[in-house]
Design a protein around this motif. Structure first.
Motif, PDB file in Angstrom:
ATOM      1  N   ILE A  76      -5.007   6.751   4.860  1.00  0.00           N
ATOM      2  CA  ILE A  76      -4.405   5.427   5.029  1.00  0.00           C
ATOM      3  C   ILE A  76      -2.924   5.476   4.688  1.00  0.00           C
ATOM      4  O   ILE A  76      -2.086   4.857   5.368  1.00  0.00           O
ATOM      5  CB  ILE A  76      -5.137   4.388   4.146  1.00  0.00           C
ATOM      6  CG1 ILE A  76      -6.585   4.219   4.624  1.00  0.00           C
ATOM      7  CG2 ILE A  76      -4.410   3.044   4.174  1.00  0.00           C
ATOM      8  CD1 ILE A  76      -7.435   3.403   3.691  1.00  0.00           C
ATOM      9  N   GLN A  77      -2.578   6.227   3.646  1.00  0.00           N
ATOM     10  CA  GLN A  77      -1.170   6.339   3.254  1.00  0.00           C
ATOM     11  C   GLN A  77      -0.341   6.937   4.375  1.00  0.00           C
ATOM     12  O   GLN A  77       0.793   6.508   4.627  1.00  0.00           O
ATOM     13  CB  GLN A  77      -1.047   7.202   1.992  1.00  0.00           C
ATOM     14  CG  GLN A  77      -1.498   6.520   0.718  1.00  0.00           C
ATOM     15  CD  GLN A  77      -0.423   5.614   0.119  1.00  0.00           C
ATOM     16  OE1 GLN A  77       0.498   5.184   0.807  1.00  0.00           O
ATOM     17  NE2 GLN A  77      -0.541   5.304  -1.156  1.00  0.00           N
ATOM     18  N   LEU A 100      -8.802  -3.174   0.013  1.00  0.00           N
ATOM     19  CA  LEU A 100      -7.614  -3.026   0.846  1.00  0.00           C
ATOM     20  C   LEU A 100      -7.147  -4.388   1.333  1.00  0.00           C
ATOM     21  O   LEU A 100      -7.957  -5.320   1.478  1.00  0.00           O
ATOM     22  CB  LEU A 100      -7.918  -2.147   2.059  1.00  0.00           C
ATOM     23  CG  LEU A 100      -7.942  -0.634   1.860  1.00  0.00           C
ATOM     24  CD1 LEU A 100      -8.473   0.031   3.133  1.00  0.00           C
ATOM     25  CD2 LEU A 100      -6.556  -0.105   1.528  1.00  0.00           C
ATOM     26  N   CYS A 126      -5.598   4.312  -4.848  1.00  0.00           N
ATOM     27  CA  CYS A 126      -6.208   3.447  -3.835  1.00  0.00           C
ATOM     28  C   CYS A 126      -6.418   2.054  -4.392  1.00  0.00           C
ATOM     29  O   CYS A 126      -6.951   1.886  -5.495  1.00  0.00           O
ATOM     30  CB  CYS A 126      -7.544   4.046  -3.390  1.00  0.00           C
ATOM     31  SG  CYS A 126      -8.377   3.068  -2.125  1.00  0.00           S
ATOM     32  N   SER A 127      -5.951   1.054  -3.682  1.00  0.00           N
ATOM     33  CA  SER A 127      -6.138  -0.331  -4.107  1.00  0.00           C
ATOM     34  C   SER A 127      -7.466  -0.843  -3.570  1.00  0.00           C
ATOM     35  O   SER A 127      -7.802  -0.615  -2.419  1.00  0.00           O
ATOM     36  CB  SER A 127      -4.989  -1.206  -3.595  1.00  0.00           C
ATOM     37  OG  SER A 127      -4.905  -1.129  -2.185  1.00  0.00           O
ATOM     38  N   HIS A 128      -8.223  -1.493  -4.418  1.00  0.00           N
ATOM     39  CA  HIS A 128      -9.525  -2.059  -4.013  1.00  0.00           C
ATOM     40  C   HIS A 128      -9.499  -3.553  -4.262  1.00  0.00           C
ATOM     41  O   HIS A 128      -9.227  -4.003  -5.360  1.00  0.00           O
ATOM     42  CB  HIS A 128     -10.658  -1.405  -4.804  1.00  0.00           C
ATOM     43  CG  HIS A 128     -10.830   0.044  -4.539  1.00  0.00           C
ATOM     44  ND1 HIS A 128     -11.396   0.533  -3.403  1.00  0.00           N
ATOM     45  CD2 HIS A 128     -10.490   1.127  -5.294  1.00  0.00           C
ATOM     46  CE1 HIS A 128     -11.437   1.861  -3.449  1.00  0.00           C
ATOM     47  NE2 HIS A 128     -10.876   2.238  -4.580  1.00  0.00           N
ATOM     48  N   VAL A 178       0.839  -1.197   0.000  1.00  0.00           N
ATOM     49  CA  VAL A 178       0.000   0.000   0.000  1.00  0.00           C
ATOM     50  C   VAL A 178       0.874   1.246   0.000  1.00  0.00           C
ATOM     51  O   VAL A 178       0.565   2.242  -0.657  1.00  0.00           O
ATOM     52  CB  VAL A 178      -0.952  -0.006   1.223  1.00  0.00           C
ATOM     53  CG1 VAL A 178      -1.697   1.316   1.333  1.00  0.00           C
ATOM     54  CG2 VAL A 178      -1.937  -1.161   1.116  1.00  0.00           C
ATOM     55  N   THR A 223      -9.844   7.956   4.239  1.00  0.00           N
ATOM     56  CA  THR A 223      -9.621   8.026   2.798  1.00  0.00           C
ATOM     57  C   THR A 223      -8.294   7.343   2.458  1.00  0.00           C
ATOM     58  O   THR A 223      -7.504   6.992   3.352  1.00  0.00           O
ATOM     59  CB  THR A 223      -9.571   9.492   2.339  1.00  0.00           C
ATOM     60  OG1 THR A 223      -8.421  10.127   2.949  1.00  0.00           O
ATOM     61  CG2 THR A 223     -10.842  10.234   2.753  1.00  0.00           C
ATOM     62  N   HIS A 224      -8.041   7.196   1.160  1.00  0.00           N
ATOM     63  CA  HIS A 224      -6.775   6.592   0.740  1.00  0.00           C
ATOM     64  C   HIS A 224      -5.594   7.431   1.211  1.00  0.00           C
ATOM     65  O   HIS A 224      -4.565   6.892   1.656  1.00  0.00           O
ATOM     66  CB  HIS A 224      -6.747   6.451  -0.780  1.00  0.00           C
ATOM     67  CG  HIS A 224      -5.447   5.928  -1.314  1.00  0.00           C
ATOM     68  ND1 HIS A 224      -4.990   4.658  -1.048  1.00  0.00           N
ATOM     69  CD2 HIS A 224      -4.471   6.536  -2.076  1.00  0.00           C
ATOM     70  CE1 HIS A 224      -3.816   4.474  -1.626  1.00  0.00           C
ATOM     71  NE2 HIS A 224      -3.483   5.590  -2.256  1.00  0.00           N
ATOM     72  N   GLU A 225      -5.735   8.761   1.154  1.00  0.00           N
ATOM     73  CA  GLU A 225      -4.645   9.639   1.592  1.00  0.00           C
ATOM     74  C   GLU A 225      -4.369   9.467   3.089  1.00  0.00           C
ATOM     75  O   GLU A 225      -3.201   9.465   3.532  1.00  0.00           O
ATOM     76  CB  GLU A 225      -4.988  11.099   1.288  1.00  0.00           C
ATOM     77  CG  GLU A 225      -5.003  11.453  -0.196  1.00  0.00           C
ATOM     78  CD  GLU A 225      -6.280  10.983  -0.885  1.00  0.00           C
ATOM     79  OE1 GLU A 225      -7.229  10.560  -0.173  1.00  0.00           O
ATOM     80  OE2 GLU A 225      -6.318  11.027  -2.125  1.00  0.00           O
ATOM     81  N   SER A 274       1.838   2.163  -3.465  1.00  0.00           N
ATOM     82  CA  SER A 274       0.803   2.402  -4.473  1.00  0.00           C
ATOM     83  C   SER A 274       0.478   3.878  -4.576  1.00  0.00           C
ATOM     84  O   SER A 274       0.449   4.589  -3.576  1.00  0.00           O
ATOM     85  CB  SER A 274      -0.463   1.611  -4.124  1.00  0.00           C
ATOM     86  OG  SER A 274      -1.036   2.109  -2.926  1.00  0.00           O
TER      87      SER A 274
END
Length: 478
Positions: A411-412, A387, A383-385, A377, A407-409, A380
């Motif tokens: 999570i990053q 997770l 966003c990977s779907h 992750v 959000t993906h941000e 990447s």
């Protein structure tokens, strides 16, 4: 319960005026038929305070007599004494008092109380007044705790200045908020896993993970008696709180901790959590990274009682504190500071059995898989779907307790904190893991029945080193 134990007969009275009078005759001299009746049941409970004879346990430390039963402890603990008990079956109705006195002297007891369950029951049923010479305990009214005043100093506490006490509604009942008039609030905690918790805190401090400062109070410290006496006196007007304190502080070692002004993740709600982890502010991004570092730290020590990333449980959001302080520039409006870890502890997996080794391998495989998913992750761009399973559990955990879905941000940023903490863990030399253990061992010079050494022995440095080995190998994998 407190009033019931105030009816005890003080042995100093027996020593001075009734050494050779049978117990039932002595009871008649003070004109309490209930006492005569209860003594005829041939059961006494002897309560006494230290100093008492000591033995040595298998570790060579002094060992005190067994503690008295809970049914007897509630009142006696309210006196602030360290107490033990002995039940005596009388051989005959007219057992002379001097026989008991001889027993007391053989035990080198300093003071003694005599009471019987039946006597207490009769007094309670008939609402009889207490014995004239019974020892009374000072009662003080406990004011509400002012949770807006974290103590600036936890080192030098004057327990006579305690003005309020409150028990934490969470956990097993061993955590109290103590408010000092001039200093503010500290947290007082007793725990059966105290050494595991202290090792975890020291490791957190080494890794720069925000956590409350702490210090120990030992049963050999003068502060131990002063603190217990004051807290029990202050809580006399609240029977439930008094019983909680007497039971929780029935341990030889306590921890005084810094009180963190803020809310747990579970208490905050969607709006507050969204503000705390606002990805568009540098401070919000920093807190997301702190959250990630905390997650990796838990994986390193197998602390399953927080975010359920590699464990199959619901997690415990109460152990994630979002610190808050007033901002003078914003008109004393609250602002978030850091993500704090509370109630951390090392949960080692034993390597001494075949089953333990199998459990260890399963756990190490989980840690390895978690780090592999995390690094995927981290690398990447989009966003990977869906997770990975571990991170999906984290997202669902936060959403369940706060209604906020990362959000993906976001999570990053959490993943960035996980990877950074993994690197920091991999770089710790062997001497650090060992020195933290030795630092914990040096905190206690005199143990109590092996409580401290047994607790510390459950912190297995070899287990921690095995996890570190897997973390290091995972970071090196391309």
């Amino acid at each position: 319960m407190a009033d019931r134990w105030r009816c005890a007969l003080h042995v100093d009275d027996l020593l001075s005026s009734a050494e050779c009078i049978p117990l039932h005759e002595y009871a008649k001299t003070i004109h309490y038929n209930a006492a005569v009746y209860s003594f005829s049941h041939r059961t006494l409970v002897l309560l006494y305070w230290t100093p008492a004879p000591t033995t040595h346990d298998r570790h060579g430390s002094e060992q005190q007599p067994n503690q008295m039963t809970r049914s007897a402890s509630d009142w006696v603990h309210s006196t602030g004494w360290r107490v033990f008990h002995q039940e005596v079956r009388l051989k005959r109705d007219s057992t002379p008092v001097h026989d008991l006195i001889a027993t007391f002297r053989r035990c080198q007891l300093s003071s003694m109380y005599i009471a019987t369950n039946r006597l207490l029951q009769l007094l309670e049923e008939s609402n009889m007044s207490l014995f004239p010479k019974a020892k009374e305990c000072a009662t003080e009214v406990c004011a509400p705790v002012d949770f807006t005043r974290p103590a600036g100093n936890i080192q030098d506490l004057n327990w006579d200045k305690v003005c309020a006490i409150s028990a934490s509604p969470e956990g097993s009942g061993g955590v109290f908020f103590v408010d000092f008039k001039e200093n503010g609030i500290v947290v007082l905690k007793s725990s059966a896993t105290i050494a595991q918790e202290i090792y975890a805190v020291k490791l957190q401090q080494r890794l720069g993970i925000p956590c409350p400062d702490f210090r120990m109070i030992r049963f050999t410290d003068e502060e131990f008696t002063a603190a217990r006496t004051k807290l029990l006196q202050m809580s006399q007007s609240d029977g439930a709180l008094n019983i909680k304190i007497s039971r929780a502080l029935d341990r030889p070692f306590w921890v005084v901790m810094q009180y963190i002004s803020g809310q747990s993740l579970e208490e905050c709600g969607q709006k507050c959590v969204s503000e705390c982890f606002n990805i568009h502010e540098s401070s919000g991004a920093k807190r997301l990274s702190q959250f990630g570092r905390l997650i990796m730290f838990d994986a390193a020590i197998n602390n399953f009682d927080r975010a359920p990333v590699i464990w199959n449980n619901e997690g415990n959001a109460r152990n994630i504190m979002l610190g808050v302080e007033s901002d003078a520039e914003l008109g004393n409006q609250p602002r978030y500071t850091s993500v704090f870890a509370i109630d951390s502890r090392v949960v080692s997996i034993s390597l001494s059995t075949v089953a333990g080794k199998d459990n260890m391998m399963r756990y190490l495989n989980k840690v390895e898989a978690f780090l592999k998913e995390t690094r995927e992750v981290a690398g990447s761009v989009v966003c990977s779907h869906p997770l990975p399973a571990s991170l999906n559990r984290l997202v669902e955990f936060v959403e369940r307790v706060s209604l906020l879905r990362f959000t993906h941000e976001q999570i990053q940023k959490v993943v960035c904190g996980i990877v950074n903490a993994a690197r920091a863990l991999s770089e710790l030399p062997l001497t650090v893991w060992q020195s933290i253990w030795m630092d914990c061992a040096s905190l206690v010079e005199q143990d109590w029945s092996g409580v401290w050494i047994d607790s510390l022995a459950s912190v297995d440095v070899n287990f921690l080193l095995e996890v570190q080995r897997v973390v290091t190998a995972s970071l090196q994998t391309v």
